[in-house]
Each structure stands twice: as structure tokens, then as C-alpha cells.
Design a protein around this motif. Structure first.
Motif, PDB file in Angstrom:
ATOM      1  N   ILE A   1       0.616  -1.246  -0.036  1.00  0.00           N
ATOM      2  CA  ILE A   1      -0.095  -0.121  -0.091  1.00  0.00           C
ATOM      3  C   ILE A   1       0.971   1.361   0.088  1.00  0.00           C
ATOM      4  CG2 ILE A   1      -1.685   1.280   1.301  1.00  0.00           C
ATOM      5  CD1 ILE A   1      -2.995  -1.188   2.429  1.00  0.00           C
ATOM      6  N   ASN A   2       0.878   1.865  -1.068  1.00  0.00           N
ATOM      7  CA  ASN A   2       1.543   3.244  -1.042  1.00  0.00           C
ATOM      8  C   ASN A   2       0.662   4.575  -0.826  1.00  0.00           C
ATOM      9  OD1 ASN A   2       3.349   5.220  -1.892  1.00  0.00           O
ATOM     10  ND2 ASN A   2       2.772   4.899  -4.061  1.00  0.00           N
ATOM     11  N   TYR A   3       1.053   5.066   0.447  1.00  0.00           N
ATOM     12  CA  TYR A   3       0.184   6.247   0.891  1.00  0.00           C
ATOM     13  C   TYR A   3       1.373   7.381   1.321  1.00  0.00           C
ATOM     14  CZ  TYR A   3       0.982   4.238   5.663  1.00  0.00           C
ATOM     15  OH  TYR A   3       1.613   3.619   6.912  1.00  0.00           O
TER      16      TYR A   3
ATOM     17  N   THR B   1      -7.365   9.339   0.810  1.00  0.00           N
ATOM     18  CA  THR B   1      -7.713   8.772  -0.218  1.00  0.00           C
ATOM     19  C   THR B   1      -8.705   7.472   0.188  1.00  0.00           C
ATOM     20  OG1 THR B   1      -5.951   7.358   0.595  1.00  0.00           O
ATOM     21  CG2 THR B   1      -5.049   8.733  -1.302  1.00  0.00           C
TER      22      THR B   1
ATOM     23  N   SER C   1      -2.079   2.551  -4.550  1.00  0.00           N
ATOM     24  CA  SER C   1      -3.169   3.079  -3.642  1.00  0.00           C
ATOM     25  C   SER C   1      -4.426   3.155  -4.294  1.00  0.00           C
ATOM     26  CB  SER C   1      -2.657   4.853  -3.386  1.00  0.00           C
ATOM     27  OG  SER C   1      -2.536   5.303  -4.616  1.00  0.00           O
TER      28      SER C   1
ATOM     29  N   LEU D   1      -8.254   5.222   2.201  1.00  0.00           N
ATOM     30  CA  LEU D   1      -7.618   3.690   2.512  1.00  0.00           C
ATOM     31  C   LEU D   1      -7.981   3.560   3.965  1.00  0.00           C
ATOM     32  CD1 LEU D   1      -4.229   4.336   0.627  1.00  0.00           C
ATOM     33  CD2 LEU D   1      -5.883   2.863  -0.030  1.00  0.00           C
TER      34      LEU D   1
END
Length: 193
Positions: free
Chosen positions: A6-8, A60, A31, A62
Motif C-alpha cells: 500500500i502506497n500512501y 484517499t 494506492s 484507504l
């Protein structure tokens, strides 16, 4: 194996990707909700401050997606802490996956703990072929007390949780990607779940 990190904007991404490359698996950064939901395995990394990290997740959505995931999910370091209900760091409400709160180490201890330290009382398939009192690499100022989800323990002034599990969710306080052969074994075990 479709593995998503997960890219946050908060996390030690490259070293995690390299660790999985050494195991023959390409980990993709994303993401994108659909990509994350369709992954076979999900890594939830985190380095930095809890409140800022939660803000990044909320931007986002998430923060809503992660607790709903059905496949095995591994939170690493701050990622594990964010899977708890609350963190004293920045007085932060977190994702609430694990019914546990994140506390600050006592001022009597040198923080952050930056050290190789032992893990023990191992209780899950993710710890398969890891020995009691094997060493993992840790860097943190906050900890999760021992609770019903604890599957590994470490001592730094007090016994605290170094790994958690609830259903398909796993969390580790240590950095398996920086913990040599023992950390590599844990990542292998995660892939094999």
C-alpha cells in the motif's frame, strides 16, 4: 503471487520490495482500491508519525478500505500500530482492526529503541520455523501492550507485543525486511499463509 504494498506516502518501501525480490516475488506499489482488493497478499508499511500517517490514509479513503480486506494483510512497524484502535502518538484514532492501544515507552528508557532484540512466546503460522528468542531489528518509540491478539513478545524494560494477529490481519513491530534470515523466514511464511 500478486503482492501489493500500500502506497500512501509513508513507508520504507524500497527495502520491503528488495526483501521480496530476494524471495522471487515482485511487490507492486499501489494506492488503487481495485488493485489492492484483488491482490493475493497486501503489505501495509509505515515509518514516521501516527497522526500524519492516518491523515494520508484518510485523504484517499484507504482508512476505510484496509479494515475491509479479506486476504492476508501484514502491517509493518507503524503499519502495525495504525491497525490498532488508538495511538498516544499525536492522540490519534487509528483503524481499529486490533482491539489494542499504542503507548509511549517510559521516559526511563532510551527512545527510540533502535536495536536487534529477541522475539518470544511465538504463537502463529507466520512464526513457523522461527525459534524462540531469535532476533529481529526494531526502531520505535511507541509500543503495543500484551493483549489477546499478541502472537510474539519482546522485552524492552517491559514485555510488549512484537507481533499481532486477528483473522487475516497480521502486524509486526519489527522490520522483517531488515532482519536477515529470520525476517526473511517471516516474509516467506506470510506468502505461504
Amino acid at each position: 503471487m500478486n503482492l501489493i504494498i500500500i502506497n500512501y506516502g509513508v513507508g520504507n518501501i524500497k527495502s520491503i520490495q528488495f526483501a521480496f525480490q530476494r524471495l522471487g516475488v515482485e511487490a507492486k506499489l499501489s494506492s488503487n482500491w481495485e488493485e489492492i482488493q484483488q491482490a493475493d497478499r497486501v503489505i501495509f508499511p509505515g515509518v514516521g508519525e501516527a497522526n500524519y500517517a492516518m491523515q494520508q490514509l484518510q485523504k484517499t479513503g484507504l482508512d476505510k478500505l484496509i479494515p475491509s480486506l479479506q486476504q492476508p494483510v501484514l502491517g509493518i512497524c507503524l503499519g502495525m500500530q495504525l491497525m490498532c484502535t488508538y495511538s498516544e502518538e499525536g492522540n490519534t484514532d487509528c483503524l481499529g482492526i486490533f482491539d489494542a492501544e499504542v503507548k509511549k515507552f517510559s521516559n526511563a528508557l532510551k527512545v527510540p529503541q533502535i536495536a536487534w532484540n529477541q522475539i518470544f512466546d511465538l504463537k502463529s503460522a507466520i512464526c513457523k520455523d522461527i525459534k524462540e528468542k531469535d532476533y529481529m531489528y526494531l526502531v520505535h518509540s511507541y509500543y503495543v501492550p500484551i493483549n489477546k491478539h499478541t502472537i510474539a513478545t519482546t522485552n524492552y524494560g517491559i514485555d510488549y507485543t512484537s507481533a499481532l494477529q486477528k483473522h487475516n490481519f497480521y502486524g509486526v513491530q519489527f522490520h522483517p525486511e531488515k532482519s536477515g534470515k529470520v525476517g526473511e523466514q517471516l516474509l516467506k511464511n506470510f506468502l505461504a499463509l
